[in-house]
Scaffold this motif. Structure first.
Motif, PDB file in Angstrom:
ATOM      1  N   ASP A   3      32.978 102.839  32.232  1.00  0.00           N
ATOM      2  CA  ASP A   3      32.975 102.939  33.685  1.00  0.00           C
ATOM      3  C   ASP A   3      33.716 101.763  34.322  1.00  0.00           C
ATOM      4  O   ASP A   3      34.061 101.801  35.501  1.00  0.00           O
ATOM      5  N   ASP A   4      33.943 100.726  33.524  1.00  0.00           N
ATOM      6  CA  ASP A   4      34.645  99.530  33.989  1.00  0.00           C
ATOM      7  C   ASP A   4      36.093  99.609  33.519  1.00  0.00           C
ATOM      8  O   ASP A   4      36.372  99.424  32.330  1.00  0.00           O
ATOM      9  N   VAL A   5      37.012  99.873  34.432  1.00  0.00           N
ATOM     10  CA  VAL A   5      38.409 100.051  34.017  1.00  0.00           C
ATOM     11  C   VAL A   5      38.980  98.771  33.431  1.00  0.00           C
ATOM     12  O   VAL A   5      39.903  98.823  32.593  1.00  0.00           O
ATOM     13  N   GLU A   6      38.454  97.624  33.839  1.00  0.00           N
ATOM     14  CA  GLU A   6      38.962  96.376  33.278  1.00  0.00           C
ATOM     15  C   GLU A   6      38.587  96.216  31.811  1.00  0.00           C
ATOM     16  O   GLU A   6      39.241  95.479  31.073  1.00  0.00           O
ATOM     17  N   ALA A   7      37.550  96.932  31.376  1.00  0.00           N
ATOM     18  CA  ALA A   7      37.137  96.833  29.977  1.00  0.00           C
ATOM     19  C   ALA A   7      38.151  97.466  29.032  1.00  0.00           C
ATOM     20  O   ALA A   7      38.196  97.131  27.839  1.00  0.00           O
ATOM     21  N   VAL A   8      38.980  98.371  29.562  1.00  0.00           N
ATOM     22  CA  VAL A   8      39.969  99.025  28.707  1.00  0.00           C
ATOM     23  C   VAL A   8      41.331  98.336  28.758  1.00  0.00           C
ATOM     24  O   VAL A   8      42.209  98.625  27.950  1.00  0.00           O
ATOM     25  N   ARG A   9      41.499  97.413  29.693  1.00  0.00           N
ATOM     26  CA  ARG A   9      42.790  96.736  29.823  1.00  0.00           C
ATOM     27  C   ARG A   9      43.238  96.070  28.512  1.00  0.00           C
ATOM     28  O   ARG A   9      44.426  96.172  28.137  1.00  0.00           O
ATOM     29  N   PRO A  10      42.363  95.385  27.768  1.00  0.00           N
ATOM     30  CA  PRO A  10      42.824  94.748  26.528  1.00  0.00           C
ATOM     31  C   PRO A  10      43.412  95.735  25.520  1.00  0.00           C
ATOM     32  O   PRO A  10      44.329  95.378  24.760  1.00  0.00           O
ATOM     33  N   PHE A  11      42.924  96.964  25.507  1.00  0.00           N
ATOM     34  CA  PHE A  11      43.465  97.958  24.582  1.00  0.00           C
ATOM     35  C   PHE A  11      44.882  98.363  24.994  1.00  0.00           C
ATOM     36  O   PHE A  11      45.768  98.522  24.144  1.00  0.00           O
ATOM     37  N   PHE A  12      45.082  98.536  26.293  1.00  0.00           N
ATOM     38  CA  PHE A  12      46.423  98.869  26.779  1.00  0.00           C
ATOM     39  C   PHE A  12      47.396  97.720  26.517  1.00  0.00           C
ATOM     40  O   PHE A  12      48.535  97.935  26.098  1.00  0.00           O
TER      41      PHE A  12
END
Length: 230
Positions: free
Chosen positions: A167-176
């Motif tokens: 639910d936290d879009v910033e949590a996926v930033r490291p994967f991108f």
């Protein structure tokens, strides 16, 4: 309704691209129409969408046939592909985004060679180690790309990732960000023929664009909740 949603998504893409000092024209919107009927594809096409994504070969085939008169429509396979369906997928799709093993890549390459054309493909990378996800593990990626590079029936154009749901879009930033770094390394080693990055879906594609995505997938943001495919 679909036309309004397409416009809203394109506005989100433009704002994200502006924040990253990028041109919106460098980001391709792929409308994922799984479980939605051919009529929905036609509406999205009329609204200017040209790239469409499907998860399964068996659902895509009748839909692609039913919309074959839409000149300029491009079809992407974005879901897991079983090796025994590689030949059919190679015939139906212009881009397979989910090459998750050397074995699958080799089957697609053979299918491309048999058809006399090079199939465009992206290698799906497993960055989170989730049991429910597919992909080439990060530690094996360069070797896998090396094993597939140079095949006449397969043109490796980039990488794809499906990060853990959050639910936290910033949590996926490291994967991108990590996928971009891997793409850059692969390009530097001559293992990719272009630098496509497929990452980001309806809920998080702005962050993906900020991190360099060139292909973003929109499903519910364009078609609404899942329907029943015709």
């Amino acid at each position: 309704m679909i036309a309004e949603r397409v416009l809203a998504v394109r506005e989100r893409i433009a704002r994200a691209a502006e924040r990253a000092s990028r041109s919106p024209a460098d980001v391709t919107l792929v409308a994922v129409c799984k479980t939605h009927p051919a009529e929905a594809v036609r509406e999205a096409f009329a609204a200017g969408v040209r790239d469409f994504g499907e998860n399964r070969v068996q659902e895509a085939e009748p839909k692609i046939q039913a919309t074959s008169d839409l000149v300029g429509a491009r079809w992407h396979l974005v879901g897991h592909l079983q090796s025994n369906k590689a030949r059919r997928a190679a015939a139906l799709f212009g881009l397979v985004q989910s090459i998750d093993s050397v074995e699958l890549g080799e089957r697609l390459a053979r299918a491309g060679e048999e058809s006399g054309r090079a199939l465009r493909g992206l290698v799906e990378v497993d960055l989170a180690g989730e049991a429910s996800k597919f992909g080439v593990p990060e530690g094996e990626l360069m070797a896998a790309l090396g094993a597939l590079a140079g095949r006449s029936g397969l043109r490796l154009e980039g990488l794809m990732v499906l990060p853990p749901l959050s639910d936290d879009v910033e949590a996926v930033r490291p994967f991108f960000r990590r996928l971009r770094e891997l793409r850059d390394r692969a390009l530097g080693e001559g293992l990719l023929e272009s630098g496509e990055l497929s990452m980001g879906m309806s809920q998080d594609f702005e962050v993906a664009i900020e991190e360099g995505a060139t292909l973003v997938r929109g499903g519910t943001a364009i078609f609404g909740e899942r329907g029943r495919a015709a």
